[in-house]
Scaffold this active site. Structure first.
Site, PDB file in Angstrom:
ATOM      1  N   GLU A  29       0.841  -1.190   0.000  1.00 10.11           N
ATOM      2  CA  GLU A  29       0.000   0.000   0.000  1.00 10.11           C
ATOM      3  C   GLU A  29       0.879   1.243   0.000  1.00 10.11           C
ATOM      4  OE1 GLU A  29      -3.734   1.151   2.728  1.00 10.11           O
ATOM      5  OE2 GLU A  29      -1.874   1.027   3.816  1.00 10.11           O
ATOM      6  N   HIS A  31       2.730   4.470   0.888  1.00 11.39           N
ATOM      7  CA  HIS A  31       3.079   5.062   2.181  1.00 11.39           C
ATOM      8  C   HIS A  31       3.817   6.377   1.968  1.00 11.39           C
ATOM      9  CE1 HIS A  31       1.720   1.536   4.344  1.00 11.39           C
ATOM     10  NE2 HIS A  31       1.976   2.157   5.474  1.00 11.39           N
ATOM     11  N   ASP A  40       4.045  -1.597   6.061  1.00 11.71           N
ATOM     12  CA  ASP A  40       3.275  -2.264   7.127  1.00 11.71           C
ATOM     13  C   ASP A  40       3.837  -3.650   7.457  1.00 11.71           C
ATOM     14  OD1 ASP A  40       1.648  -0.071   7.245  1.00 11.71           O
ATOM     15  OD2 ASP A  40       0.061  -0.948   6.014  1.00 11.71           O
ATOM     16  N   HIS A 110      -1.315  -3.197   9.697  1.00 10.69           N
ATOM     17  CA  HIS A 110      -2.214  -2.562   8.726  1.00 10.69           C
ATOM     18  C   HIS A 110      -3.650  -2.635   9.221  1.00 10.69           C
ATOM     19  CE1 HIS A 110      -3.762  -1.432   4.793  1.00 10.69           C
ATOM     20  NE2 HIS A 110      -4.465  -2.549   4.721  1.00 10.69           N
ATOM     21  N   GLU A 112      -6.755  -1.985   7.996  1.00 15.35           N
ATOM     22  CA  GLU A 112      -7.939  -2.457   7.245  1.00 15.35           C
ATOM     23  C   GLU A 112      -8.088  -3.975   7.218  1.00 15.35           C
ATOM     24  OE1 GLU A 112      -6.060   0.047   6.362  1.00 15.35           O
ATOM     25  OE2 GLU A 112      -7.417   1.733   5.988  1.00 15.35           O
ATOM     26  N   HIS A 163      -1.359   7.316   9.004  1.00 16.31           N
ATOM     27  CA  HIS A 163      -0.851   6.645   7.810  1.00 16.31           C
ATOM     28  C   HIS A 163       0.319   7.394   7.164  1.00 16.31           C
ATOM     29  CE1 HIS A 163      -0.889   3.881   4.467  1.00 16.31           C
ATOM     30  NE2 HIS A 163      -0.672   4.930   3.710  1.00 16.31           N
ATOM     31  N   GLU A 168       4.669   6.074  12.030  1.00 19.65           N
ATOM     32  CA  GLU A 168       5.137   5.057  11.074  1.00 19.65           C
ATOM     33  C   GLU A 168       6.516   5.422  10.517  1.00 19.65           C
ATOM     34  OE1 GLU A 168       2.011   4.383   8.054  1.00 19.65           O
ATOM     35  OE2 GLU A 168       2.201   2.299   8.667  1.00 19.65           O
TER      36      GLU A 168
HETATM   37 ZN   LIG Z   1       1.143   1.711   7.294  1.00 21.05          ZN
END
Ligand SMILES: [Zn+2]
Length: 243
Positions: A29, A31, A40, A110, A112, A163, A168
């Site tokens: 995904e 980032h 992640d 992550h 979701e 995010h 992170e």
């Molecule tokens: Zn992440």
């Protein structure tokens, strides 16, 4: 120990000895312009490897291909269907349970994926007579808010815009400094934030850079403190749940 690098005899001995199996699960995904798409995975894999330096755990191969639909407008974000992920996880859990692992931790980087992980485990455990205990946790849920405020000071603005942002990025700086494109770090946020979802997702809810809040104050020092806080919390969780 990484399960993928072990022989069947070595794995068998770890099952006999009751080792905890860690399953790192992340995503592919976007980032932001400064972190790789598998951040992640790298977060939870990096933390699990650090933990393995101190205590005996087996780390399963991480899961990269998961559910990441909201970010699909960015190159490199690959999502499978939520239903596919649930069934896939269910199969994997069944296999590890059948093998004889009795203590399993899904370590998620992550957000979701969570509902699909929970459902996959529950379906896998239905009807099984084995006494396997499975924990599901993210790295961020384990750190109390007060600790985060202490680490990041006035820069801590809550998990809302986490995010690809402050926490992170700092964690990546501590765990995998070679992954961070320091000169590409930006502060950004969506044009709109509301406490409900809209589908299809309106473009103004996704910042063009993919970064969801203030990120530039991230440092390797704050990341190391965050890493140590997560590791302390994971060790406490293992003692609480498995002893
Ligand atoms: Zn992440």
């Amino acid at each position: 120990m990484l399960l993928e690098e072990m022989t069947w005899e070595e794995i068998g001995r770890c099952i006999e000895a009751g080792y905890v199996l860690f399953i790192p699960i992340g995503s592919l995904e976007q980032h932001g312009p400064h972190l790789p798409v598998a951040t992640d995975v790298f977060s939870v894999l990096g933390l699990a490897k650090k933990l393995a330096e101190e205590i005996d755990i087996v780390i399963a191969p991480p899961m990269y291909y998961t559910y990441a639909k909201p970010m699909r407008g960015f190159p490199g974000t690959v999502s499978i269907e939520g239903s596919t992920l649930m069934l896939f996880l269910c199969d994997v859990v069944r296999e590890f349970v059948r093998q004889g692992f009795k203590r399993i931790v899904f370590f998620s980087g992550h957000y979701e994926n969570l509902a699909f992980i929970q459902e996959g485990i529950q379906v896998a455990l239905e009807g099984t007579t084995r006494s396997t205990k499975i924990i599901v946790t993210t790295w961020w849920d384990l750190v109390p808010e007060a600790v985060l405020k202490e680490i990041f000071d006035a820069n801590w603005q809550g998990w809302g815009g986490v995010h690809a942002s402050l926490a992170e990025t700092a964690l990546a700086m501590a765990l995998n400094p070679g992954h961070v494109r320091v000169d590409r770090i930006v502060d950004d946020s969506p044009e709109e934030r509301f406490p409900y979802d809209v589908f299809p997702i309106p473009p103004q809810r996704l910042p063009k850079t993919g970064v969801f809040s203030k990120t530039t104050p991230a440092t390797a020092e704050t990341g190391a403190k965050l890493r140590d806080a997560v590791l302390r919390a994971v060790r406490a969780l293992l003692v609480r749940e498995f002893h």
